[in-house]
Design a protein around this motif. Sequence first.
Motif, PDB file in Angstrom:
ATOM      1  N   GLY A  69       0.758  -1.081   0.138  1.00 46.30           N
ATOM      2  CA  GLY A  69       0.022  -0.095   0.013  1.00 46.30           C
ATOM      3  C   GLY A  69       0.939   1.350   0.232  1.00 46.30           C
ATOM      4  N   LEU A  70       2.157   1.200  -0.123  1.00 45.89           N
ATOM      5  CA  LEU A  70       3.125   2.315  -0.070  1.00 45.89           C
ATOM      6  C   LEU A  70       3.691   2.358  -1.422  1.00 45.89           C
ATOM      7  CD1 LEU A  70       4.144   4.773   1.506  1.00 45.89           C
ATOM      8  CD2 LEU A  70       6.040   3.401   2.150  1.00 45.89           C
ATOM      9  N   THR A  71       3.709   3.577  -2.150  1.00 44.83           N
ATOM     10  CA  THR A  71       4.680   3.857  -3.218  1.00 44.83           C
ATOM     11  C   THR A  71       5.771   4.766  -2.849  1.00 44.83           C
ATOM     12  OG1 THR A  71       3.003   3.651  -4.755  1.00 44.83           O
ATOM     13  CG2 THR A  71       4.898   5.018  -5.464  1.00 44.83           C
ATOM     14  N   TYR A  72       6.942   4.151  -3.371  1.00 46.61           N
ATOM     15  CA  TYR A  72       8.341   4.773  -2.896  1.00 46.61           C
ATOM     16  C   TYR A  72       9.047   5.112  -4.153  1.00 46.61           C
ATOM     17  CZ  TYR A  72      13.143   5.538  -1.801  1.00 46.61           C
ATOM     18  OH  TYR A  72      14.536   5.984  -1.687  1.00 46.61           O
ATOM     19  N   CYS A  73       9.571   6.416  -4.222  1.00 46.94           N
ATOM     20  CA  CYS A  73      10.267   6.760  -5.577  1.00 46.94           C
ATOM     21  C   CYS A  73      11.608   7.473  -5.282  1.00 46.94           C
ATOM     22  CB  CYS A  73       9.499   7.792  -6.373  1.00 46.94           C
ATOM     23  SG  CYS A  73       7.877   7.160  -7.038  1.00 46.94           S
ATOM     24  N   SER A  74      12.468   7.168  -5.818  1.00 48.97           N
ATOM     25  CA  SER A  74      13.759   7.756  -5.675  1.00 48.97           C
ATOM     26  C   SER A  74      14.313   8.384  -7.129  1.00 48.97           C
ATOM     27  CB  SER A  74      14.844   7.156  -4.907  1.00 48.97           C
ATOM     28  OG  SER A  74      15.261   5.948  -5.803  1.00 48.97           O
ATOM     29  N   GLU A  75      15.001   9.548  -7.037  1.00 51.12           N
ATOM     30  CA  GLU A  75      15.695  10.093  -8.357  1.00 51.12           C
ATOM     31  C   GLU A  75      16.794  10.650  -7.893  1.00 51.12           C
ATOM     32  OE1 GLU A  75      14.507  13.238 -11.825  1.00 51.12           O
ATOM     33  OE2 GLU A  75      13.511  13.188  -9.938  1.00 51.12           O
ATOM     34  N   THR A  76      17.771  10.033  -8.962  1.00 52.34           N
ATOM     35  CA  THR A  76      19.325  10.912  -8.760  1.00 52.34           C
ATOM     36  C   THR A  76      18.954  12.091  -9.637  1.00 52.34           C
ATOM     37  OG1 THR A  76      19.715   9.337 -10.511  1.00 52.34           O
ATOM     38  CG2 THR A  76      20.514   8.755  -8.086  1.00 52.34           C
ATOM     39  N   ASN A  77      20.117  12.736  -9.447  1.00 50.25           N
ATOM     40  CA  ASN A  77      20.136  14.149 -10.192  1.00 50.25           C
ATOM     41  C   ASN A  77      20.434  14.220 -11.649  1.00 50.25           C
ATOM     42  OD1 ASN A  77      22.858  13.122  -8.854  1.00 50.25           O
ATOM     43  ND2 ASN A  77      23.551  15.003 -10.430  1.00 50.25           N
ATOM     44  N   ASP A  78      19.813  14.995 -12.171  1.00 53.90           N
ATOM     45  CA  ASP A  78      19.836  15.272 -13.683  1.00 53.90           C
ATOM     46  C   ASP A  78      20.798  16.527 -13.891  1.00 53.90           C
ATOM     47  OD1 ASP A  78      18.174  13.552 -15.087  1.00 53.90           O
ATOM     48  OD2 ASP A  78      16.576  14.167 -14.085  1.00 53.90           O
ATOM     49  N   ALA A  79      21.163  16.733 -15.069  1.00 55.43           N
ATOM     50  CA  ALA A  79      22.087  17.924 -15.339  1.00 55.43           C
ATOM     51  C   ALA A  79      21.130  18.806 -15.959  1.00 55.43           C
ATOM     52  CB  ALA A  79      23.246  17.434 -16.394  1.00 55.43           C
ATOM     53  N   THR A  80      19.996  18.555 -16.475  1.00 58.31           N
ATOM     54  CA  THR A  80      19.032  19.883 -16.729  1.00 58.31           C
ATOM     55  C   THR A  80      17.523  19.522 -16.244  1.00 58.31           C
ATOM     56  OG1 THR A  80      18.516  18.501 -18.846  1.00 58.31           O
ATOM     57  CG2 THR A  80      20.445  20.203 -18.849  1.00 58.31           C
ATOM     58  N   LEU A  81      16.927  20.635 -16.262  1.00 56.67           N
ATOM     59  CA  LEU A  81      15.533  20.527 -15.790  1.00 56.67           C
ATOM     60  C   LEU A  81      14.865  19.348 -16.497  1.00 56.67           C
ATOM     61  CD1 LEU A  81      13.621  21.953 -13.657  1.00 56.67           C
ATOM     62  CD2 LEU A  81      12.850  23.244 -15.849  1.00 56.67           C
ATOM     63  N   ALA A  82      14.006  18.697 -15.630  1.00 53.40           N
ATOM     64  CA  ALA A  82      13.429  17.569 -16.404  1.00 53.40           C
ATOM     65  C   ALA A  82      12.285  17.049 -15.274  1.00 53.40           C
ATOM     66  CB  ALA A  82      14.102  16.204 -16.716  1.00 53.40           C
ATOM     67  N   TRP A  83      10.770  17.441 -15.461  1.00 51.86           N
ATOM     68  CA  TRP A  83       9.997  16.558 -14.608  1.00 51.86           C
ATOM     69  C   TRP A  83       9.809  15.098 -15.246  1.00 51.86           C
ATOM     70  CZ3 TRP A  83       9.920  21.700 -15.142  1.00 51.86           C
ATOM     71  CH2 TRP A  83       9.728  22.629 -13.889  1.00 51.86           C
ATOM     72  N   ARG A  84       9.723  14.259 -14.245  1.00 55.44           N
ATOM     73  CA  ARG A  84       9.457  12.838 -14.312  1.00 55.44           C
ATOM     74  C   ARG A  84       8.406  12.539 -13.678  1.00 55.44           C
ATOM     75  NH1 ARG A  84      13.911  11.925 -17.527  1.00 55.44           N
ATOM     76  NH2 ARG A  84      15.743  12.944 -16.968  1.00 55.44           N
ATOM     77  N   LEU A  85       7.402  11.724 -14.099  1.00 57.86           N
ATOM     78  CA  LEU A  85       6.034  11.584 -13.497  1.00 57.86           C
ATOM     79  C   LEU A  85       5.370  10.253 -13.879  1.00 57.86           C
ATOM     80  CD1 LEU A  85       3.322  13.922 -14.819  1.00 57.86           C
ATOM     81  CD2 LEU A  85       5.554  14.204 -15.462  1.00 57.86           C
ATOM     82  N   TYR A  86       4.488   9.816 -12.976  1.00 57.68           N
ATOM     83  CA  TYR A  86       3.504   8.723 -13.450  1.00 57.68           C
ATOM     84  C   TYR A  86       2.059   9.215 -13.249  1.00 57.68           C
ATOM     85  CZ  TYR A  86       7.308   5.016 -12.626  1.00 57.68           C
ATOM     86  OH  TYR A  86       8.364   4.284 -13.052  1.00 57.68           O
ATOM     87  N   VAL A  87       1.363   8.821 -14.276  1.00 59.24           N
ATOM     88  CA  VAL A  87      -0.086   9.240 -14.486  1.00 59.24           C
ATOM     89  C   VAL A  87      -1.019   8.473 -14.876  1.00 59.24           C
ATOM     90  CG1 VAL A  87       0.956  11.741 -15.382  1.00 59.24           C
ATOM     91  CG2 VAL A  87       0.274   9.904 -17.019  1.00 59.24           C
ATOM     92  N   LYS A  88      -2.287   8.783 -14.680  1.00 58.41           N
ATOM     93  CA  LYS A  88      -3.451   8.094 -15.035  1.00 58.41           C
ATOM     94  C   LYS A  88      -4.658   8.924 -15.597  1.00 58.41           C
ATOM     95  CE  LYS A  88      -3.617   4.138 -11.742  1.00 58.41           C
ATOM     96  NZ  LYS A  88      -4.569   3.462 -10.665  1.00 58.41           N
ATOM     97  N   ASP A  89      -5.356   8.274 -16.190  1.00 57.17           N
ATOM     98  CA  ASP A  89      -6.545   9.227 -16.818  1.00 57.17           C
ATOM     99  C   ASP A  89      -7.336   9.837 -15.558  1.00 57.17           C
ATOM    100  OD1 ASP A  89      -6.014   8.459 -19.372  1.00 57.17           O
ATOM    101  OD2 ASP A  89      -7.397   7.022 -19.598  1.00 57.17           O
TER     102      ASP A  89
END
Length: 232
Positions: A69-89
């Motif tokens: 029941g728990l979602t966990y995300c981790s993201e290491t650094n990007d060199a440039t601006l970037a939104w990264r996401l998960y979506v649904k309708d």
Amino acid sequence: ASLPGTCTHTVTQSDLYYATDSWWINAVCTATNTWQWWGQNGMGTPADAISNWTGVNLSTNMVCTNSKGLTYCSETNDATLAWRLYVKDVPATPYTIDIFWRSATPVITSEDSGIYFYDGTKLMGLENLTQSATNTLRVQKITNVTTDSGTVAALFTNTNGPGPVWGGVCGRLANDGSTLTFAYSPTCHTYTTLFSESVGTFITPTKYGFGMVNVNSTANTEEMWIPSIYVH
């Protein structure tokens, strides 16, 4: 946790189910044979498996998993601006989407974690911005996943200590068919509107979701936890 197939609800009493293997504390029978999870911050629905979401602008530096029941995300650094996401309708209007999330950032240059409307190109959402000298909860318009548009509302700026959602906050995305509303709540019970505008002024959303930004020259990892996504 696996809920029983039946439950009883009356005017004066309801069945209660206690979970032992989930972030969610228990479930309440809100109508005959209808269970509603009740977590640390009130009614909600455990976050869905990542496989049931669609990734947008993903890369190997962002990893999300779901367990009990728990979602966990981790993201290491990007060199440039970037939104990264998960979506649904999005569902049919009117709808309200309440998402509880918390984040941890290294407080170096610029990291975001947030919840967003998305139309296939543009994003607009409620996000926690953490920079070396600024922490704020804000409503942001985003031209595309690599181009920012601007902040339209901000709750506060905290220049000392953890960011405003390190301990967790409930964010609300709502669309009544004519107005988009962005609201927040520290308790997930009573919400305060941070910003609203007419549908189509900037975006007519077809998706909703959660995501992160981590633009830094210094190696680091940003983290985000999502235990509850409640669509109603």
